[in-house]
Design an enzyme around this catalytic site. Sequence first.
Site, PDB file in Angstrom:
ATOM      1  N   SER A 125      35.881  33.433  38.611  1.00  0.00           N
ATOM      2  CA  SER A 125      36.282  32.943  39.513  1.00  0.00           C
ATOM      3  C   SER A 125      35.472  34.203  41.078  1.00  0.00           C
ATOM      4  O   SER A 125      36.256  35.204  40.833  1.00  0.00           O
ATOM      5  CB  SER A 125      36.905  32.517  40.255  1.00  0.00           C
ATOM      6  OG  SER A 125      37.405  31.680  41.687  1.00  0.00           O
ATOM      7  N   TYR A 183      46.645  34.738  39.954  1.00  0.00           N
ATOM      8  CA  TYR A 183      45.482  34.035  39.549  1.00  0.00           C
ATOM      9  C   TYR A 183      43.949  34.892  39.961  1.00  0.00           C
ATOM     10  O   TYR A 183      43.432  34.758  38.376  1.00  0.00           O
ATOM     11  CB  TYR A 183      44.896  32.719  40.569  1.00  0.00           C
ATOM     12  CG  TYR A 183      43.784  31.982  40.623  1.00  0.00           C
ATOM     13  CD1 TYR A 183      43.163  31.126  39.115  1.00  0.00           C
ATOM     14  CD2 TYR A 183      42.670  31.467  41.446  1.00  0.00           C
ATOM     15  CE1 TYR A 183      42.621  30.244  38.994  1.00  0.00           C
ATOM     16  CE2 TYR A 183      41.575  31.038  40.806  1.00  0.00           C
ATOM     17  CZ  TYR A 183      41.135  29.986  39.925  1.00  0.00           C
ATOM     18  OH  TYR A 183      40.051  29.704  39.814  1.00  0.00           O
TER      19      TYR A 183
END
Length: 308
Positions: free
Chosen positions: A154, A180
């Site tokens: 990501s 994350y």
Amino acid sequence: MSTRITTPFGAESTAAEVIEGIDLTGKRAIVTGGASGIGVETARALVSAGAEVTLAVRDTAAGEKVAGEIGGRVRVGALDLADQASVAAFTAAWDGPLDLLINNAGIMASPLQRTPQGWEMQFATNHLGHFALTTGLHGALGAAGRARVVSVSSSAHHRSGIVFDDIHFERREYDPFSAYGQSKSANVLFAVEASRRWAEDGITVNALMPGGIRTNLQRHVPDEELERMRVAAGAGAMQWKTPGQGAATSILLATSPLLEGIGGRYFDDCNEAERDRLSARNGVASHALDPIAAERLWEVSLDLVGNS
């Protein structure tokens, strides 16, 4: 300096468009998280080209439902990436060669949770689970000849490299997005080091940013926060993709002849990302491609999963 890879495809391309004309008859693939979001569309595209696909999922009932909807040669296997025993059972049960491994599953910005080993849950699921899965399937990948592994990362990797002295937030304050981001940097670094280590086995590993897609991945992020992030990124920067568009870059890395023999790179919108030209959705940070950090992370990961 290697030449940046560009393709005829872009942000609006779909997985179906990318795989058109490609024949995967006789090929075997695994898609983690294949029962929801872009995992479903990734599996659907692979099956459409003739591959036999195993959906590796926590919820096997949901997996069976998706398998029935897709049709074709689709199997379902139980896999909980946060549980090393589950990963070990899955890899032990796999028999025969494996051509394509799409490490697609993940969790995003969850509240602080820890595995029984004390590992931070996002790092444990997004990185360590996939690390153990892929290394456990190394023999099967090698047996296939010219196997490909796809690591779904990501642009959140921009937020954090690997904080080696406190990976699991034992001393620093926990931040869901930093955690994350760290796990998504780990996904890219894994591609860098696995490609280096496994080149002689004919295995290539690449990472990607699928784009912004509204799926269950954002279940821990309130709608108002998602909208705030979209607005903060500027007009046009955070348009949502359809799941079919979100799966396109994964399918490109898994199947395109343009990627034959190419490994250790990061792509977004179906093209290799530009290094350190970072925006909300695009670009790859140097820390995620650092070969020294990649090797260090591999050794740390081996030590963790080897003692779990």
